[in-house]
Write a protein that holds these residues in place. Structure first.
Motif, short mmCIF file in Angstrom:
data_model
loop_
_atom_site.label_atom_id
_atom_site.label_comp_id
_atom_site.label_asym_id
_atom_site.label_seq_id
_atom_site.Cartn_x
_atom_site.Cartn_y
_atom_site.Cartn_z
N PHE A 33 0.86 -1.06 0.04
CA PHE A 33 0.12 0.06 0.06
C PHE A 33 1.01 1.36 0.10
CE2 PHE A 33 -2.61 -3.50 0.79
CZ PHE A 33 -4.37 -3.06 0.58
N GLY A 34 2.23 1.15 0.06
CA GLY A 34 3.18 2.23 -0.05
C GLY A 34 4.66 2.23 0.89
N PRO A 35 4.82 3.05 0.30
CA PRO A 35 6.36 2.91 1.03
C PRO A 35 6.08 3.04 2.97
CG PRO A 35 5.81 5.11 0.60
CD PRO A 35 5.04 4.46 -0.25
N VAL A 36 6.74 2.41 3.22
CA VAL A 36 7.63 2.13 4.40
C VAL A 36 9.19 2.32 5.22
CG1 VAL A 36 5.47 0.27 5.14
CG2 VAL A 36 8.14 -0.60 4.82
N GLY A 37 9.17 2.99 6.17
CA GLY A 37 10.37 3.01 7.02
C GLY A 37 10.35 4.35 6.73
N THR A 38 9.62 5.13 6.28
CA THR A 38 9.81 6.75 6.20
C THR A 38 9.57 7.69 7.52
OG1 THR A 38 7.80 6.75 5.42
CG2 THR A 38 8.21 6.38 4.08
N ASP A 40 7.27 8.97 8.12
CA ASP A 40 5.23 8.64 9.16
C ASP A 40 4.95 7.94 7.76
OD1 ASP A 40 3.03 9.10 9.91
OD2 ASP A 40 2.67 11.08 9.39
N ASP A 41 4.99 6.68 8.41
CA ASP A 41 4.11 5.40 7.92
C ASP A 41 2.66 5.54 8.31
OD1 ASP A 41 6.55 5.05 6.54
OD2 ASP A 41 7.23 2.71 8.25
N ALA A 42 2.10 6.93 8.69
CA ALA A 42 0.46 6.77 8.98
C ALA A 42 -0.49 6.70 7.04
CB ALA A 42 0.56 7.43 10.09
N PRO A 43 0.49 7.31 6.57
CA PRO A 43 -0.63 7.26 4.73
C PRO A 43 -0.28 5.97 4.63
CG PRO A 43 1.02 9.43 5.44
CD PRO A 43 1.48 8.64 6.69
N THR A 44 0.67 5.09 4.97
CA THR A 44 0.79 3.45 4.29
C THR A 44 -0.56 2.62 4.97
OG1 THR A 44 2.45 4.45 2.98
CG2 THR A 44 2.14 1.49 3.88
N LEU A 45 -0.36 2.65 6.38
CA LEU A 45 -0.97 2.17 7.50
C LEU A 45 -1.90 2.28 6.79
CD1 LEU A 45 1.35 2.07 10.54
CD2 LEU A 45 0.95 0.33 9.27
N ASN A 46 -2.94 3.61 7.17
CA ASN A 46 -4.02 3.97 6.87
C ASN A 46 -4.28 3.39 5.58
OD1 ASN A 46 -4.31 5.16 9.05
ND2 ASN A 46 -3.61 7.33 8.98
N ARG A 60 -1.16 -7.04 7.91
CA ARG A 60 0.53 -7.61 8.56
C ARG A 60 1.26 -6.31 8.55
NH1 ARG A 60 0.70 -13.03 7.56
NH2 ARG A 60 2.23 -13.12 9.65
N THR A 61 2.35 -6.29 9.52
CA THR A 61 2.39 -5.03 9.16
C THR A 61 4.40 -5.69 9.69
OG1 THR A 61 2.33 -4.81 11.38
CG2 THR A 61 0.87 -4.12 9.92
N TYR A 62 5.21 -4.86 9.08
CA TYR A 62 6.82 -5.91 9.61
C TYR A 62 7.20 -4.68 10.15
CZ TYR A 62 4.74 -9.02 6.24
OH TYR A 62 3.77 -9.92 6.25
N GLY A 63 8.27 -4.96 11.38
CA GLY A 63 9.47 -3.70 11.35
C GLY A 63 8.77 -2.35 12.33
N TRP A 64 9.84 -1.14 11.59
CA TRP A 64 9.70 -0.46 12.46
C TRP A 64 8.69 0.53 11.64
CZ3 TRP A 64 12.68 1.91 16.43
CH2 TRP A 64 13.71 1.27 17.65
N HIS A 65 7.26 1.65 12.08
CA HIS A 65 6.73 2.12 11.91
C HIS A 65 6.85 4.01 12.71
CE1 HIS A 65 5.40 -0.86 8.50
NE2 HIS A 65 4.86 -1.42 9.41
N ARG A 66 6.91 4.53 12.51
CA ARG A 66 7.30 5.99 12.50
C ARG A 66 6.22 6.32 11.97
NH1 ARG A 66 12.43 6.48 10.07
NH2 ARG A 66 13.26 6.43 11.85
#
Length: 120
Positions: A33-38, A40-46, A60-66
């Motif tokens: 759904f978009g880039p992660v590890g940025t 602000d990962d909120a837009p991808t998670l949302n 499903r999520t992976y790693g660190w999400h700011r």
């Protein structure tokens, strides 16, 4: 492919916890759904949460999400928002308290589950 049912129907962790509570249902991998590890990962998670709010399934999520803003409310029933646990590459939601206001996530749907995350 976003939200398509995977061939994996049932799996458990080494402690016996079920990974998929909606067998055969969609698995939403946030990386689709978009880039992660940025910053602000909120837009991808949302975006992944928005898909699950239409058709229930496992996010499903992976790693660190700011995250710098609250996540979208889980409004549909039977959504499992799942991290990777606490060890060996576990999932951490790193909340930026300097810019963040409100709850990290709100659930209004029934039979939803949030598991295997650390909040920092």
């Amino acid at each position: 492919m976003k939200g398509l049912p995977r061939s994996l129907v049932f799996a458990t962790t080494s402690s016996g916890e079920s990974l998929i509570h909606t067998p055969g249902g969609p698995i939403y991998d946030v990386r689709d759904f978009g880039p992660v590890g940025t910053d602000d990962d909120a837009p991808t998670l949302n975006a992944a949460i928005a898909a699950a709010n239409i058709t229930s399934g496992v996010i499903r999520t992976y790693g660190w999400h700011r995250i710098r803003q609250p996540l979208t409310t889980l409004t549909n029933n039977n959504i499992h928002f799942q991290g990777r646990g606490e060890f060996n590459g576990g999932t951490i939601l790193l909340v930026h308290h300097d810019t963040f206001s409100g709850s990290v996530i709100t659930v209004t749907g029934q039979y939803c589950r949030i598991s295997d995350f650390w909040l920092a």
